[in-house]
Design a protein around this motif. Sequence first.
Motif, PDB file in Angstrom:
ATOM      1  N   ASP A 168       0.843  -1.201   0.000  1.00  0.00           N
ATOM      2  CA  ASP A 168       0.000   0.000   0.000  1.00  0.00           C
ATOM      3  C   ASP A 168       0.877   1.250   0.000  1.00  0.00           C
ATOM      4  O   ASP A 168       1.499   1.599   1.007  1.00  0.00           O
ATOM      5  CB  ASP A 168      -0.929  -0.010   1.222  1.00  0.00           C
ATOM      6  CG  ASP A 168      -1.970  -1.107   1.127  1.00  0.00           C
ATOM      7  OD1 ASP A 168      -2.143  -1.672   0.036  1.00  0.00           O
ATOM      8  OD2 ASP A 168      -2.603  -1.419   2.156  1.00  0.00           O
ATOM      9  N   LEU A 169       0.892   1.908  -1.111  1.00  0.00           N
ATOM     10  CA  LEU A 169       1.768   3.055  -1.344  1.00  0.00           C
ATOM     11  C   LEU A 169       1.348   4.267  -0.525  1.00  0.00           C
ATOM     12  O   LEU A 169       0.159   4.568  -0.412  1.00  0.00           O
ATOM     13  CB  LEU A 169       1.724   3.398  -2.834  1.00  0.00           C
ATOM     14  CG  LEU A 169       2.505   4.619  -3.304  1.00  0.00           C
ATOM     15  CD1 LEU A 169       3.986   4.302  -3.333  1.00  0.00           C
ATOM     16  CD2 LEU A 169       2.025   5.030  -4.710  1.00  0.00           C
ATOM     17  N   ILE A 170       2.307   4.963   0.053  1.00  0.00           N
ATOM     18  CA  ILE A 170       2.027   6.251   0.704  1.00  0.00           C
ATOM     19  C   ILE A 170       1.750   7.281  -0.382  1.00  0.00           C
ATOM     20  O   ILE A 170       2.559   7.486  -1.290  1.00  0.00           O
ATOM     21  CB  ILE A 170       3.209   6.700   1.580  1.00  0.00           C
ATOM     22  CG1 ILE A 170       3.415   5.727   2.744  1.00  0.00           C
ATOM     23  CG2 ILE A 170       2.973   8.114   2.121  1.00  0.00           C
ATOM     24  CD1 ILE A 170       4.641   6.039   3.589  1.00  0.00           C
ATOM     25  N   THR A 177       2.116  16.706   2.493  1.00  0.00           N
ATOM     26  CA  THR A 177       2.639  16.855   1.132  1.00  0.00           C
ATOM     27  C   THR A 177       2.462  15.551   0.359  1.00  0.00           C
ATOM     28  O   THR A 177       2.638  14.459   0.897  1.00  0.00           O
ATOM     29  CB  THR A 177       4.126  17.242   1.143  1.00  0.00           C
ATOM     30  OG1 THR A 177       4.872  16.254   1.860  1.00  0.00           O
ATOM     31  CG2 THR A 177       4.332  18.597   1.788  1.00  0.00           C
ATOM     32  N   PRO A 178       2.118  15.634  -0.914  1.00  0.00           N
ATOM     33  CA  PRO A 178       1.879  14.432  -1.718  1.00  0.00           C
ATOM     34  C   PRO A 178       3.196  13.782  -2.144  1.00  0.00           C
ATOM     35  O   PRO A 178       4.245  14.422  -2.189  1.00  0.00           O
ATOM     36  CB  PRO A 178       1.116  14.972  -2.915  1.00  0.00           C
ATOM     37  CG  PRO A 178       1.635  16.372  -3.082  1.00  0.00           C
ATOM     38  CD  PRO A 178       1.894  16.871  -1.685  1.00  0.00           C
ATOM     39  N   THR A 179       3.129  12.505  -2.475  1.00  0.00           N
ATOM     40  CA  THR A 179       4.312  11.785  -2.936  1.00  0.00           C
ATOM     41  C   THR A 179       4.345  11.726  -4.459  1.00  0.00           C
ATOM     42  O   THR A 179       3.336  11.958  -5.141  1.00  0.00           O
ATOM     43  CB  THR A 179       4.326  10.358  -2.380  1.00  0.00           C
ATOM     44  OG1 THR A 179       3.138   9.681  -2.807  1.00  0.00           O
ATOM     45  CG2 THR A 179       4.392  10.375  -0.857  1.00  0.00           C
ATOM     46  N   TYR A 180       5.500  11.368  -4.979  1.00  0.00           N
ATOM     47  CA  TYR A 180       5.733  11.389  -6.427  1.00  0.00           C
ATOM     48  C   TYR A 180       4.713  10.565  -7.194  1.00  0.00           C
ATOM     49  O   TYR A 180       4.078  11.053  -8.138  1.00  0.00           O
ATOM     50  CB  TYR A 180       7.148  10.878  -6.719  1.00  0.00           C
ATOM     51  CG  TYR A 180       7.363  10.555  -8.170  1.00  0.00           C
ATOM     52  CD1 TYR A 180       7.554  11.560  -9.112  1.00  0.00           C
ATOM     53  CD2 TYR A 180       7.325   9.224  -8.620  1.00  0.00           C
ATOM     54  CE1 TYR A 180       7.719  11.260 -10.458  1.00  0.00           C
ATOM     55  CE2 TYR A 180       7.478   8.920  -9.957  1.00  0.00           C
ATOM     56  CZ  TYR A 180       7.677   9.939 -10.870  1.00  0.00           C
ATOM     57  OH  TYR A 180       7.821   9.649 -12.195  1.00  0.00           O
ATOM     58  N   ASN A 181       4.549   9.302  -6.833  1.00  0.00           N
ATOM     59  CA  ASN A 181       3.672   8.428  -7.616  1.00  0.00           C
ATOM     60  C   ASN A 181       2.227   8.909  -7.626  1.00  0.00           C
ATOM     61  O   ASN A 181       1.488   8.648  -8.580  1.00  0.00           O
ATOM     62  CB  ASN A 181       3.751   6.997  -7.071  1.00  0.00           C
ATOM     63  CG  ASN A 181       4.918   6.226  -7.650  1.00  0.00           C
ATOM     64  OD1 ASN A 181       5.011   6.014  -8.854  1.00  0.00           O
ATOM     65  ND2 ASN A 181       5.840   5.811  -6.784  1.00  0.00           N
ATOM     66  N   PHE A 182       1.838   9.608  -6.592  1.00  0.00           N
ATOM     67  CA  PHE A 182       0.467  10.118  -6.539  1.00  0.00           C
ATOM     68  C   PHE A 182       0.313  11.380  -7.392  1.00  0.00           C
ATOM     69  O   PHE A 182      -0.643  11.515  -8.162  1.00  0.00           O
ATOM     70  CB  PHE A 182       0.082  10.395  -5.090  1.00  0.00           C
ATOM     71  CG  PHE A 182      -1.327  10.873  -4.919  1.00  0.00           C
ATOM     72  CD1 PHE A 182      -2.395  10.083  -5.313  1.00  0.00           C
ATOM     73  CD2 PHE A 182      -1.596  12.114  -4.371  1.00  0.00           C
ATOM     74  CE1 PHE A 182      -3.707  10.513  -5.162  1.00  0.00           C
ATOM     75  CE2 PHE A 182      -2.906  12.557  -4.208  1.00  0.00           C
ATOM     76  CZ  PHE A 182      -3.965  11.757  -4.612  1.00  0.00           C
ATOM     77  N   THR A 183       1.242  12.313  -7.262  1.00  0.00           N
ATOM     78  CA  THR A 183       1.128  13.554  -8.040  1.00  0.00           C
ATOM     79  C   THR A 183       1.175  13.271  -9.534  1.00  0.00           C
ATOM     80  O   THR A 183       0.474  13.916 -10.325  1.00  0.00           O
ATOM     81  CB  THR A 183       2.242  14.545  -7.659  1.00  0.00           C
ATOM     82  OG1 THR A 183       3.519  13.931  -7.897  1.00  0.00           O
ATOM     83  CG2 THR A 183       2.148  14.955  -6.201  1.00  0.00           C
ATOM     84  N   LEU A 203       9.547   1.853 -14.787  1.00  0.00           N
ATOM     85  CA  LEU A 203       8.627   0.743 -15.036  1.00  0.00           C
ATOM     86  C   LEU A 203       8.041   0.196 -13.729  1.00  0.00           C
ATOM     87  O   LEU A 203       6.858  -0.177 -13.677  1.00  0.00           O
ATOM     88  CB  LEU A 203       9.341  -0.367 -15.803  1.00  0.00           C
ATOM     89  CG  LEU A 203       8.487  -1.580 -16.188  1.00  0.00           C
ATOM     90  CD1 LEU A 203       7.321  -1.160 -17.072  1.00  0.00           C
ATOM     91  CD2 LEU A 203       9.340  -2.627 -16.899  1.00  0.00           C
ATOM     92  N   SER A 204       8.838   0.171 -12.672  1.00  0.00           N
ATOM     93  CA  SER A 204       8.339  -0.366 -11.401  1.00  0.00           C
ATOM     94  C   SER A 204       7.249   0.512 -10.800  1.00  0.00           C
ATOM     95  O   SER A 204       6.447   0.043  -9.976  1.00  0.00           O
ATOM     96  CB  SER A 204       9.492  -0.521 -10.403  1.00  0.00           C
ATOM     97  OG  SER A 204      10.096   0.737 -10.136  1.00  0.00           O
ATOM     98  N   ASN A 205       7.205   1.794 -11.197  1.00  0.00           N
ATOM     99  CA  ASN A 205       6.168   2.697 -10.693  1.00  0.00           C
ATOM    100  C   ASN A 205       4.838   2.523 -11.431  1.00  0.00           C
ATOM    101  O   ASN A 205       3.776   2.864 -10.902  1.00  0.00           O
ATOM    102  CB  ASN A 205       6.599   4.158 -10.846  1.00  0.00           C
ATOM    103  CG  ASN A 205       7.800   4.503 -10.003  1.00  0.00           C
ATOM    104  OD1 ASN A 205       7.946   4.002  -8.894  1.00  0.00           O
ATOM    105  ND2 ASN A 205       8.671   5.353 -10.524  1.00  0.00           N
ATOM    106  N   THR A 206       4.905   2.013 -12.651  1.00  0.00           N
ATOM    107  CA  THR A 206       3.734   2.013 -13.521  1.00  0.00           C
ATOM    108  C   THR A 206       2.556   1.218 -12.964  1.00  0.00           C
ATOM    109  O   THR A 206       1.416   1.716 -12.990  1.00  0.00           O
ATOM    110  CB  THR A 206       4.130   1.529 -14.925  1.00  0.00           C
ATOM    111  OG1 THR A 206       5.151   2.397 -15.438  1.00  0.00           O
ATOM    112  CG2 THR A 206       2.945   1.550 -15.869  1.00  0.00           C
ATOM    113  N   PRO A 207       2.743  -0.025 -12.465  1.00  0.00           N
ATOM    114  CA  PRO A 207       1.564  -0.740 -11.962  1.00  0.00           C
ATOM    115  C   PRO A 207       0.895  -0.025 -10.798  1.00  0.00           C
ATOM    116  O   PRO A 207      -0.343  -0.033 -10.683  1.00  0.00           O
ATOM    117  CB  PRO A 207       2.116  -2.111 -11.550  1.00  0.00           C
ATOM    118  CG  PRO A 207       3.589  -1.940 -11.439  1.00  0.00           C
ATOM    119  CD  PRO A 207       3.937  -0.875 -12.415  1.00  0.00           C
ATOM    120  N   ARG A 208       1.654   0.596  -9.933  1.00  0.00           N
ATOM    121  CA  ARG A 208       1.064   1.358  -8.823  1.00  0.00           C
ATOM    122  C   ARG A 208       0.241   2.534  -9.362  1.00  0.00           C
ATOM    123  O   ARG A 208      -0.874   2.802  -8.895  1.00  0.00           O
ATOM    124  CB  ARG A 208       2.171   1.889  -7.908  1.00  0.00           C
ATOM    125  CG  ARG A 208       3.034   0.806  -7.263  1.00  0.00           C
ATOM    126  CD  ARG A 208       4.116   1.466  -6.412  1.00  0.00           C
ATOM    127  NE  ARG A 208       5.014   0.501  -5.802  1.00  0.00           N
ATOM    128  CZ  ARG A 208       4.759  -0.165  -4.667  1.00  0.00           C
ATOM    129  NH1 ARG A 208       3.611   0.038  -4.035  1.00  0.00           N
ATOM    130  NH2 ARG A 208       5.634  -1.007  -4.169  1.00  0.00           N
TER     131      ARG A 208
END
Length: 469
Positions: A168-170, A177-183, A203-208
């Motif tokens: 579960d990603l923060i 403050t928001p995190t990179y993958n969310f913004t 690529l590892s960020n893409t599925p999230r």
Amino acid sequence: MTIRTRFAPSPTGYLHIGGARTALFSWLYARRHGGTFVLRIEDTDLERSTAESVNAILEGMTWLGLEYDEGPFYQTERFDRYRQVTQQLLDEGKAYKCYCTREELDAMRADQMARKEKPRYDGRCRNRSEPRPGVEPVVRFRNPDEGQVTIEDMVRGQVLVSNAELDDLIIARSDGTPTYNFTVVVDDLDMGITHVIRGDDHLSNTPRQMNILAALGAPLPRYAHVPMILGADGSRLSKRHGAVSVMQYRDDGYLPEAVLNYLVRLGWSHGDQEVFSVDEMIELFDLGQINHSASSFNPDKLLWLNHHYLMHGDPLHVAHHLRWHLGQLGIDPTDGPDPVEIVKAQRERCKTLVDMARHSAFFYRDFAAYDEKAAQKNFAGDAPRVLEALRAALSDLSDWQREAIHGVLASTAEDLGVKLGSVAQPLRVAVTGTSVSPPIDVTVELLGREKTLCRIDRAREFVRALGLG
């Protein structure tokens, strides 16, 4: 559907080669398909992001000619929007507040590693309903427990990732403050990005990111993950391989089109063609032709391309860039021959604009001293009478054109009974200070009558003072 791509650098440094290639590929794809290219500055790393880095990115994009259609958009100006979407996910039960302390998380990961398990958040706060006194919570996205994410990558093909591998990603830190993958997800959604072209280190960020988009009921963009660039030795690209600021290539005398041509060939090909105009890049660029393996950075190839563009580019365009380099030497290009003519005279022997400017400085200002070896060799023997005869003949020349100048040199050599080289070389050293220059008739024409005669007089005094010949 209108194609919309984006380039989204973090302003924590300069625009480097890898980032410039990503920008180029995104720009080319949008241009080929009549789409829109968006520039977004991902500046949520408040400690490392600087205005200087933003300026460096914008400067590099401008120099390369990668004009953007929308932006630049700054993530720090969108915090209200990120908070709004975070609250939406909380309200819908698709995110939750996590009150775990750093010490608890460290202990959890240590236990997992001791059991030879992959360290990941175990979801212990998923069903927590009560706040924890004294602890400011983070917000985590509730990742699906089952199933898999299917990435139809336009470069790599189909990539499957099990949701069981994702924790579960923060999405918001304890300070809000928001995190990179969310913004990134919110921005791509709001900006209508249809194609995300980026390095395969993402690529590892893409599925999230795809799972968050799905939770928001948003359409998924197409993804294209471009293999990384390696040094010639096969190691990760670094400054010692040439991974410097894009603007350093300007400073080192490269033309922007040479850099673009080189970048497009780092991972993309069209048959055996090596040289592409920007228009050809736009016409031919296809994500399906990007190589699956990493590319190697070859400085010699870039230098070869630069020389090609100096040789075959429009002299007026090359002169536009040469003027800046002359200025870096403290030279006002209006104080001498037209830089367009300098380009025509010098481009065959100069591989960079820095070389061209340095080797052309004598046209605009007096040189400090003669090259010692050139003077010893070419100011001896018959040089004194050669220079005297040339001074007289050139001072009487009414037509100061290269053909007429060449005629004077030839007739002087014939009158003195020496070879043409025995006339040309003393004159070359006299007017340039060295034994190397463009053809001597071209050099003298561009230098002009007044400077030529003054420098011959200076050389004659130098020869007399040293007693040469």
